[in-house]
Design a protein around this motif. Sequence first.
Motif, PDB file in Angstrom:
ATOM      1  N   TYR A   1       6.372   6.883   5.874  1.00 15.10           N
ATOM      2  CA  TYR A   1       6.328   7.658   4.626  1.00 15.10           C
ATOM      3  C   TYR A   1       6.704   9.109   4.909  1.00 15.10           C
ATOM      4  O   TYR A   1       6.225   9.712   5.874  1.00 15.10           O
ATOM      5  CB  TYR A   1       4.927   7.622   4.020  1.00 15.10           C
TER       6      TYR A   1
ATOM      7  N   GLY B   1      14.502   0.522  -7.334  1.00  9.64           N
ATOM      8  CA  GLY B   1      14.599   1.782  -6.588  1.00  9.64           C
ATOM      9  C   GLY B   1      13.676   1.841  -5.394  1.00  9.64           C
ATOM     10  O   GLY B   1      13.519   2.892  -4.772  1.00  9.64           O
ATOM     11  N   SER B   2      13.043   0.710  -5.054  1.00 11.84           N
ATOM     12  CA  SER B   2      12.108   0.692  -3.930  1.00 11.84           C
ATOM     13  C   SER B   2      12.759   0.162  -2.657  1.00 11.84           C
ATOM     14  O   SER B   2      13.709  -0.617  -2.705  1.00 11.84           O
ATOM     15  CB  SER B   2      10.914  -0.196  -4.291  1.00 11.84           C
ATOM     16  N   THR B   3      12.192   0.557  -1.506  1.00 13.80           N
ATOM     17  CA  THR B   3      12.698   0.069  -0.223  1.00 13.80           C
ATOM     18  C   THR B   3      12.299  -1.386   0.033  1.00 13.80           C
ATOM     19  O   THR B   3      12.653  -1.930   1.071  1.00 13.80           O
ATOM     20  CB  THR B   3      12.191   0.954   0.931  1.00 13.80           C
TER      21      THR B   3
ATOM     22  N   TRP C   1      10.537   5.528 -10.911  1.00 10.85           N
ATOM     23  CA  TRP C   1      10.892   5.528  -9.484  1.00 10.85           C
ATOM     24  C   TRP C   1      12.391   5.387  -9.282  1.00 10.85           C
ATOM     25  O   TRP C   1      12.969   5.965  -8.357  1.00 10.85           O
ATOM     26  CB  TRP C   1      10.122   4.425  -8.747  1.00 10.85           C
TER      27      TRP C   1
ATOM     28  N   GLY D   1       4.224   7.974  -1.341  1.00 10.03           N
ATOM     29  CA  GLY D   1       4.463   6.813  -0.496  1.00 10.03           C
ATOM     30  C   GLY D   1       5.941   6.493  -0.433  1.00 10.03           C
ATOM     31  O   GLY D   1       6.339   5.330  -0.501  1.00 10.03           O
ATOM     32  N   MET D   2       6.762   7.533  -0.285  1.00 10.67           N
ATOM     33  CA  MET D   2       8.209   7.299  -0.224  1.00 10.67           C
ATOM     34  C   MET D   2       8.634   7.001   1.218  1.00 10.67           C
ATOM     35  O   MET D   2       8.350   7.760   2.136  1.00 10.67           O
ATOM     36  CB  MET D   2       9.005   8.481  -0.766  1.00 10.67           C
TER      37      MET D   2
ATOM     38  N   GLN E   1      10.140  -3.741  -7.072  1.00 13.23           N
ATOM     39  CA  GLN E   1      10.251  -2.566  -7.927  1.00 13.23           C
ATOM     40  C   GLN E   1      11.653  -1.974  -7.813  1.00 13.23           C
ATOM     41  O   GLN E   1      12.182  -1.821  -6.708  1.00 13.23           O
ATOM     42  CB  GLN E   1       9.210  -1.528  -7.493  1.00 13.23           C
TER      43      GLN E   1
ATOM     44  N   ASP F   1       5.665   7.967  -9.132  1.00 11.78           N
ATOM     45  CA  ASP F   1       5.496   6.733  -9.895  1.00 11.78           C
ATOM     46  C   ASP F   1       3.980   6.603 -10.011  1.00 11.78           C
ATOM     47  O   ASP F   1       3.311   6.336  -9.021  1.00 11.78           O
ATOM     48  CB  ASP F   1       6.115   5.593  -9.070  1.00 11.78           C
TER      49      ASP F   1
ATOM     50  N   GLN G   1       6.220  -3.554   4.578  1.00 13.02           N
ATOM     51  CA  GLN G   1       6.527  -4.282   3.343  1.00 13.02           C
ATOM     52  C   GLN G   1       5.930  -5.674   3.485  1.00 13.02           C
ATOM     53  O   GLN G   1       6.182  -6.364   4.478  1.00 13.02           O
ATOM     54  CB  GLN G   1       8.045  -4.373   3.116  1.00 13.02           C
TER      55      GLN G   1
END
Length: 233
Positions: free
Chosen positions: A195, A124-126, A58, A76-77, A122, A17, A98
Amino acid sequence: TSLDDIKAKGKLVLGLDDAFPPMGFKDENQNIVGFDIDLAREVCKRMGVELVVQPISWDAKELELSTKNIDCIWNGMTYNEERAKSMTLSIPYMKNTQVTVVLTSSDVNTLADLAGKVVAIQNGSTASDAIDANADFKNSLKELVKVDDNVQALLDLKVSGSDAVVMDEVVARYYTEKEAGTYKILDETLADEDYIVGFRKGDKSLCAEVEKYLKEMAADGTLAKISETWFGK
Ligand code: GLN
């Protein structure tokens, strides 16, 4: 094996992303740069292959990986169980939290102040895992909206499309510094994360090779050097 395939192809295609500074993003000259990009470039150099960066949405990352449009997701996944089921994941290489971002002018100072308000994350984000894990906070909200990336989420905040954005601390810090005086980060955090790098399910030899160089770079000081470039000290 997956490693033989990459070596035969001579390149590793990294999906990201590209609105995710300082991990991976487009600079003023439209070049994709960042902490993860520098890490990946050095790993590729040690592997003897070229690094190719491929911007993706993403929310579509799992699909991009399974259809072989990209070879890894390195951006940064955050580790989570769902991703561990659908991908082969590397060892953690960095920590993150977060956090919640609001405008400096906002009277919101705590998570409780967001009761009855709109929070953006966002797609699809955690950030969504972090909110799910804090049920009282989640249930207090008027609405949880999902947008494509954090740049959009922060823009929405400025035009009162939402009251707060939940996002990765590293990215939040980047924007609070870049646009000094515009945003504040709430003291209360929502989740601690690791990550990792994601590979196609089963691409174990490729994953092991990348891990080998990540460990080597931690030991020889390369990781600390790249970290200093993007995070200072
Ligand atoms: N850390 C978050 C996640 O893993 C966001 C990452 C990103 O957008 N690049 O979903």
